[in-house]
Design a protein around this motif. Structure first.
Motif: not given
Length: 394
Positions: A136-152, A154-164
């Motif tokens: 791939l040359s480009a990729l957009v990943i949807d990282v969910k947060f909230g009551g029905a997501a792995v990350f409850p 936004q800060e925890k989701a942001r940590e994964l997003a920045r790593a990706l």
């Protein structure tokens, strides 16, 4: 043992083990860490070198790769699950702590693992290693947060997003990660057939506004990152045009045919009315509506209780191989922010079995959160965009 492209990509993703993991025992922060893979480690007790499972799988690690586990104040023994919630480990025969490859067609390559604290990097390696080998040359990943997501939150989701995004850049990929809220269901439909119907509505240029908003914005970022639009806003406009003029739906019909769907069925699905489409897809035998218990404004519809009840009804499965009832699901008959009168239907459940149980009905009714404030426009689920280091804000 032959090399595998995904294994090699995982080595590239997680080569610097000490900076990514906190291991319990004498492997803590050891500078001699070797090839990593998905967050699993073993240690050679002879010299203390740390090896990742990719190295074990490829025969690079010494056969004697073993780890004596420590917990508490230096006491030997196995890791205690109760002392480290969120830690990960695997246990094999004879209480040996073995790497996952022993269960994936590589018997005899078992090594004993260190006790590794949970971090986002194993997930990062798992996701990006597969994408890297696709070229791939480009990729957009949807990282969910909230009551029905792995990350409850936004800060925890942001940590994964920045790593990706960061590891993607190291691999030569232009990766962006969108943080999107998952407290309320996305769109109005939940369940396999119902979500397919809703996706087709989106391809018709209609459908729920929140779903369209997310599709166009994610697609717009991808067009911009890949050089097909001058900005993400221009990309979003192009995606919206493709939905409205029918070209996206026509391309989807071609994709169905390319994957073996009968051409007449593909054409009927993409050109039929919603009622005609429903006859072509698996559907549940029964429907049951729930009614608003009081007057009020719809503050939220909690997604997790809906998901749990629908899982009980057969829309999901707990282990591989279990059957899925494709027609089971639910339709939201209201929007977040709208005014609702007592007795108005707000949810239609599609089910194959007997009527909802009292406990299931109570759980679903509790998902509807009403308030006494004035009606409002629900915010977009699109909360934040994490861009690669070299990309300017769109």
């Amino acid at each position: 043992m032959p090399q595998h492209p995904i294994t090699d990509a995982k080595i590239r993703c997680c080569g610097d083990i000490p900076s990514m993991f906190t291991s319990r025992g004498h492997a803590d922060g050891h500078p001699a860490a070797r090839h990593g893979s998905g967050g699993d480690l073993c240690v050679d007790p002879g010299n203390g070198q740390v090896w990742g499972t990719a190295a074990v799988a490829r025969g690079l690690a010494p056969a004697a790769c073993r780890q004596t586990f420590h917990r508490g104040s230096g006491r030997q023994g196995q890791p205690d699950p109760g002392t480290c919630p969120g830690c990960v480990w695997l246990q094999g025969a004879n209480d040996q702590w073995t790497w996952p490859g022993a269960h994936r067609g590589h018997p005899g390559q078992a090594g004993v693992y260190s006790w590794v604290q949970c971090h986002p990097e194993p997930t990062t390696a798992s996701i990006l290693s597969k994408k890297a080998v696709e070229g791939l040359s480009a990729l957009v990943i949807d990282v969910k947060f909230g009551g029905a997501a792995v990350f409850p939150d936004q800060e925890k989701a942001r940590e994964l997003a920045r790593a990706l995004v960061g590891v993607g850049a190291d691999l030569g990929l232009r990766v962006a990660a969108a943080l999107t809220a998952m407290d309320n269901p996305l769109g109005r439909n939940v369940g396999h057939t119902l979500e397919v119907e809703e996706a087709l509505l989106c391809l018709d240029g209609t459908g729920p506004p929140d779903l369209r908003d997310l599709v166009t914005r994610l697609g717009g970022v991808l067009l911009w990152l890949s050089g097909h639009a001058g900005s993400s806003a221009q990309g979003t406009a192009r995606i919206a045009t493709a939905l409205d003029d029918g070209s996206a739906r026509r391309r989807f019909e071609q994709m169905l045919e390319a994957q073996g769907v009968d051409s007449n069925l593909a054409r009927s699905l993409c050109s039929g009315t919603p009622a005609q489409r429903r006859q072509l897809l698996p559907h549940a035998r029964e429907q049951e509506e729930l009614h608003a218990p009081a007057d009020g404004t719809v503050e939220s519809v909690q997604a997790l209780p809906l998901a749990l009840v629908l899982h009980e009804l057969g829309a999901g499965r707990s282990r591989a191989g279990e059957p899925i009832r494709l027609g089971v699901g639910a339709e939201l008959l209201v929007d977040v922010g709208q005014s609702l009168s007592r007795g108005t239907p707000w949810l239609r459940v599609h089910l194959d079995g007997p009527a909802l149980s009292d406990s299931q009905r109570r759980a679903l009714q509790a998902a509807l959160v009403l308030s006494d404030r004035a009606p409002f426009t629900a915010p977009s689920p699109f909360a934040e965009l994490i861009l690669p280091p070299t990309a300017a804000q769109p």
